[in-house]
Enzyme design. Structure first.
Site, mmCIF file in Angstrom:
data_model
loop_
_atom_site.group_PDB
_atom_site.id
_atom_site.type_symbol
_atom_site.label_atom_id
_atom_site.label_comp_id
_atom_site.label_asym_id
_atom_site.label_seq_id
_atom_site.Cartn_x
_atom_site.Cartn_y
_atom_site.Cartn_z
ATOM 1 N N GLU A 1 45.141 53.173 35.310
ATOM 2 C CA GLU A 1 45.208 51.808 34.770
ATOM 3 C C GLU A 1 44.340 51.619 33.531
ATOM 4 O O GLU A 1 44.297 50.536 32.961
ATOM 5 C CB GLU A 1 44.804 50.798 35.861
ATOM 6 C CG GLU A 1 45.739 50.817 37.065
ATOM 7 C CD GLU A 1 45.505 49.689 38.064
ATOM 8 O OE1 GLU A 1 44.486 48.972 37.938
ATOM 9 O OE2 GLU A 1 46.344 49.538 38.975
ATOM 10 N N CYS B 1 48.311 50.529 51.651
ATOM 11 C CA CYS B 1 48.416 51.794 50.909
ATOM 12 C C CYS B 1 49.736 52.514 51.187
ATOM 13 O O CYS B 1 50.265 53.194 50.316
ATOM 14 C CB CYS B 1 47.267 52.731 51.271
ATOM 15 S SG CYS B 1 45.678 52.211 50.613
ATOM 16 N N ASP C 1 47.217 33.683 47.374
ATOM 17 C CA ASP C 1 46.678 34.822 46.619
ATOM 18 C C ASP C 1 46.966 34.681 45.127
ATOM 19 O O ASP C 1 47.257 35.654 44.436
ATOM 20 C CB ASP C 1 47.220 36.165 47.148
ATOM 21 C CG ASP C 1 46.566 37.361 46.452
ATOM 22 O OD1 ASP C 1 45.402 37.239 46.034
ATOM 23 O OD2 ASP C 1 47.224 38.407 46.321
ATOM 24 N N ASN D 1 50.359 40.221 36.623
ATOM 25 C CA ASN D 1 49.147 40.674 37.308
ATOM 26 C C ASN D 1 48.113 41.144 36.282
ATOM 27 O O ASN D 1 47.983 40.528 35.227
ATOM 28 C CB ASN D 1 49.502 41.717 38.362
ATOM 29 C CG ASN D 1 48.476 41.742 39.482
ATOM 30 O OD1 ASN D 1 47.286 41.954 39.235
ATOM 31 N ND2 ASN D 1 48.902 41.509 40.706
ATOM 32 N N TRP D 2 47.388 42.205 36.560
ATOM 33 C CA TRP D 2 46.273 42.620 35.684
ATOM 34 C C TRP D 2 46.763 43.292 34.398
ATOM 35 O O TRP D 2 45.977 43.426 33.452
ATOM 36 C CB TRP D 2 45.340 43.583 36.432
ATOM 37 C CG TRP D 2 46.058 44.829 36.835
ATOM 38 C CD1 TRP D 2 46.685 45.048 38.032
ATOM 39 C CD2 TRP D 2 46.319 45.982 36.029
ATOM 40 N NE1 TRP D 2 47.314 46.269 38.003
ATOM 41 C CE2 TRP D 2 47.099 46.866 36.792
ATOM 42 C CE3 TRP D 2 45.960 46.349 34.736
ATOM 43 C CZ2 TRP D 2 47.541 48.098 36.309
ATOM 44 C CZ3 TRP D 2 46.400 47.584 34.240
ATOM 45 C CH2 TRP D 2 47.178 48.448 35.034
ATOM 46 N N ASN E 1 41.521 35.049 44.178
ATOM 47 C CA ASN E 1 42.010 34.234 45.283
ATOM 48 C C ASN E 1 40.907 33.927 46.290
ATOM 49 O O ASN E 1 39.873 34.594 46.320
ATOM 50 C CB ASN E 1 43.146 34.972 45.998
ATOM 51 C CG ASN E 1 42.755 36.378 46.412
ATOM 52 O OD1 ASN E 1 42.756 37.288 45.599
ATOM 53 N ND2 ASN E 1 42.384 36.550 47.663
ATOM 54 N N ALA F 1 38.441 40.591 48.019
ATOM 55 C CA ALA F 1 38.775 39.346 48.718
ATOM 56 C C ALA F 1 39.927 39.506 49.709
ATOM 57 O O ALA F 1 40.181 38.604 50.506
ATOM 58 C CB ALA F 1 39.091 38.238 47.711
ATOM 59 N N GLU F 2 40.626 40.632 49.689
ATOM 60 C CA GLU F 2 41.654 40.855 50.707
ATOM 61 C C GLU F 2 41.007 41.227 52.042
ATOM 62 O O GLU F 2 41.589 41.052 53.100
ATOM 63 C CB GLU F 2 42.596 41.986 50.281
ATOM 64 C CG GLU F 2 43.757 41.543 49.417
ATOM 65 C CD GLU F 2 43.326 40.787 48.169
ATOM 66 O OE1 GLU F 2 42.654 41.397 47.326
ATOM 67 O OE2 GLU F 2 43.643 39.602 48.046
ATOM 68 N N THR G 1 37.153 47.982 40.144
ATOM 69 C CA THR G 1 38.199 48.686 39.390
ATOM 70 C C THR G 1 38.199 48.267 37.919
ATOM 71 O O THR G 1 38.881 48.868 37.106
ATOM 72 C CB THR G 1 39.596 48.385 39.973
ATOM 73 O OG1 THR G 1 39.799 46.966 39.975
ATOM 74 C CG2 THR G 1 39.737 48.919 41.384
HETATM 75 CA CA CA Z 1 44.087 39.242 45.639
#
Ligand code: CA
Length: 699
Positions: free
Chosen positions: A91, A624, A326, A413-414, A281, A204-205, A187
């Site tokens: 990433e 995963c 989320d 997303n990111w 989130n 946070a998950e 990350t």
């Molecule tokens: Ca999240």
């Protein structure tokens, strides 16, 4: 003590002076990685470097280079490829400083690579314990490093900030930035602002409390920390803002953590001296269990403007009050000057997960405009007066399943977007993914588990037919779509825009593409060997322009989305840094997928046991190993394991025999009877796959 603290300032002043008289002259840099504040401030004018994650502190990811343009981009070819030895998600945006790439692979490993030859200069492995994969929501990825004053900074998956010598890769200091007893991970790429390394974290998950910290670049000493959500209100608050924030929470959120993690975006405006960070989130996801009496839950899903010297909050804007879905606001924050209603405005732009594109006045946090940039069913719009979303009625998922767009994967997303001041457009890697929300009626907090409060068994796999993605060219002034390039898969790469009227993007399908920035006409495409999620970058070296991108399929969607992610069709996940130039002639080895014959495993499966296994799988494994145990092309497909694997599953799950591969032991949390339930579920999924295949060949 005083002299010591003044010294860096003197050095800083002398170095800054070298830039003042000539302005545009390229300075002589002694030693590797000599990036200072003056260089960071003037980064937009240096074309032979890429000094920080988003190229400039405004994070526009726009390059003024024009050698590669809309007329000749078709002649682009591979120049060289560097293989970091990875097979999971890549990433990072590589930084390029004075002829050397600084980038990261999986497990937070840092690489310095000679940009002229593609040869490895040094490699630093922070030796992240492989069990960390068990508390990483979204792959063992890393988005890159910061380079400053001869140092390279990396945040490691297991929560450390490591400072390396840019010349040798030797570690200079290492600071533990998180509580190792909680499931924090890092990350994001650190950023350096005014001699402070700014770093947040995720988790946070699983259940953590979010914060962002500033560390002294030289010593690693903590300068300040801003907690994004309040802790236990019976204890003193760490800073004054939290007292007000606590009034927006109910219940006992602090036991799980509350969330609001700062896990990706940071931008800096030197004129206003404001640091912008996005928060994630709530934790758990569901507000019904997180804050049962309601409330906005400040500062989850928000944009915060902080003073970089002190961490003091100047303003905040909460995109998703009382987040229930989320909907993080950690997505790319980008600064620009836009003419709006005849006025030049200093704006901040963001396309967070919740599907609305926000333009804020970055001095005050005032909402200028917000419109849906994607399919949005949770809110009708954003009230311009209050700045709050107008939530759709009837989406209470306490007792029923509700379908909502966007999904927790986000309408964006990111994956970094980019802004081209010449076209006036923002290029967004957009997703169209629905999600089925239902409260888990038996939810209770389990340390170390996936703590969302959701019932994941409502959708056994994520069908590929319902998802898609596209590159979206968005006019931030008119707040409307100008063009799009449609893909069948979501989760495509970040974008780069250039003054050559180009936009570059890698795709989930394993191609690297260039479009005309003004109208979206596809001008060039090349196979990249694997799905791309990272953002490209560009630079000039010895008179030639290059475009580079890290290719390696992975991240949250690729791991967790099962069938939908498998549809991207990545077959060989050999990670690479790919460098292209006009007339490049290097060849990329591309491997084809081999579909193996599957032997049936006879088993007398008990329906209750399979259902128990289904619940366990989606609480502990699915993040995963994919929804419905379908691999998205990163990890092995658990339905298709060699038969012997199912007999040794207890060794794998409870005794950690595959720890070196990144498969942690779950002995702390699971019993042998749980593993038997998981085995039954996996065998039921294997049987279903065999049935599917048989049906496909039957006329
Ligand atoms: Ca999240």
């Amino acid at each position: 003590m005083k002299i010591r603290s003044l010294l860096p300032l003197v050095v800083l002043f002398l170095e800054a002076c070298a830039f003042l008289p000539g302005g545009s002259e390229v300075p002589e840099h002694v030693g590797a990685g000599q990036v200072d504040d003056a260089r960071l401030l003037a980064a937009a004018d240096e074309n032979d470097v890429w000094l920080s994650y988003g190229r400039t502190q405004s994070e526009q990811r726009f390059s003024p280079l024009t050698q590669i343009d809309e007329n000749n981009v078709g002649e682009l070819g591979l120049h060289w490829a560097f293989e970091p030895g990875t097979r999971r998600g890549l990433e990072a945006t590589p930084l390029l400083v004075d002829g050397v790439f600084y980038t990261t692979g999986t497990w937070s490993v840092v690489f310095a690579i000679d940009a002229r030859t593609g040869d490895l200069k040094w490699r630093y492995d922070p030796r992240v314990p492989r069990k960390t994969a068990g508390i990483a929501c979204c792959d063992v990825v890393n988005r890159g490093v910061a380079v400053y004053r001869g140092r390279v900074y990396v945040g490691t998956l297991d929560g450390r900030l490591v400072s390396l010598d840019a010349e040798t890769g030797e570690p200079i200091f290492e600071v533990v930035t998180t509580d190792p007893t909680r499931p924090y991970t890092i990350t994001m790429a650190p950023r350096v602002v005014k001699g402070k390394v700014i770093l947040g974290n995720g988790g946070a998950e699983f259940g953590v409390r979010g914060y962002v910290s500033a560390y002294d670049w030289e010593t690693g000493e903590l300068v300040w920390r801003f907690y994004t959500v309040p802790g236990d209100p019976s204890q003193p608050f760490e800073h004054a803002e939290l007292e007000a924030a606590a009034k927006t929470w109910t219940g006992e959120w602090w036991k799980v953590g509350g969330g609001g993690t700062v896990w990706d975006s940071i931008a800096y405006d030197p004129e206003l001296d404001l640091l912008y960070v996005g928060t994630g989130n709530g934790s758990p996801w569901s507000r019904y269990v997180r804050s049962p009496g309601g409330g906005d839950n400040l500062y989850v899903s928000s944009i915060l403007a902080l003073r970089p010297d002190t961490g003091k909050l100047v303003w905040y804007y909460q995109n998703t009050p009382g987040d229930n879905w989320d909907f993080t606001s950690t997505q790319h924050i980008m600064l620009a000057e836009l003419e709006i209603d005849g006025r030049e405005r200093r704006v901040l732009m963001q396309a967070p997960k919740n599907g609305f594109f926000y333009v804020l006045d970055r001095e005050t946090g005032e909402l200028i405009s917000a419109e849906a940039y994607a399919k949005v069913t949770w809110a009708k719009g954003i009230d311009k007066k209050t700045g709050r979303p107008i939530e759709v009625e009837g989406l209470d998922y306490r007792n029923t399943v509700v379908e909502v767009y966007p999904s927790p994967h986000g309408a964006h997303n990111w994956h970094p977007m980019s802004f081209n001041p010449q076209t006036g457009l923002v290029y967004i890697p957009a997703n169209e993914i629905p999600y089925f929300f239902k409260l888990d009626p038996e939810y209770e907090y389990k340390p170390g588990a996936w703590n969302l409060g959701y019932d994941f068994t409502v959708a056994d796999s994520f069908p590929r037919e319902v998802v898609s993605g596209h590159l979206l060219a968005w006019d931030p002034v008119a707040q409307k779509e100008v063009w799009r390039a449609q893909y069948t898969s979501p989760w495509n790469g970040g974008t780069l825009s250039t003054a050559g009227n180009l936009v570059f993007q890698g795709t989930a399908h394993g191609t690297f593409v260039a479009y005309r920035a003004s109208d979206g006409k596809q001008l060039w495409e090349t196979p990249a060997g694997t799905g791309i999620v990272a953002a490209p970058m560009t630079y000039e070296l010895d008179g030639a322009q290059y475009v580079a991108v890290m290719a390696g399929w992975g991240g949250a969607f690729a791991l967790a989305a099962g069938d939908a992610a498998a549809a991207a069709g990545t077959t060989d996940n050999t990670g690479r840094l790919l460098v292209y130039k006009l007339g490049g002639t290097a060849r990329l080895p591309v491997h084809e997928a081999i579909e193996r014959e599957l032997a049936a495993i006879p088993a007398d499966l008990d329906a209750d046991q399979v259902l128990r296994g289904n619940h366990l799988f989606h609480r502990w494994c699915g993040t995963c190993h994919g929804s419905g145990a379908v691999s998205g092309g990163v990890l092995p497909d658990l339905r298709q394991a060699a038969p012997g694997i199912y007999d040794t599953i207890e060794d794998i799950v409870l005794r950690g025999v595959r720890m070196p591969n990144g498969m942690p032991s779950f002995a702390e949390w699971l019993e042998p009877s749980d593993v038997a339930d998981l085995r039954a579920y996996l065998l039921s999924r294997r049987a279903a796959l065999l049935e599917e295949r048989a049906a496909a060949v039957t006329p």
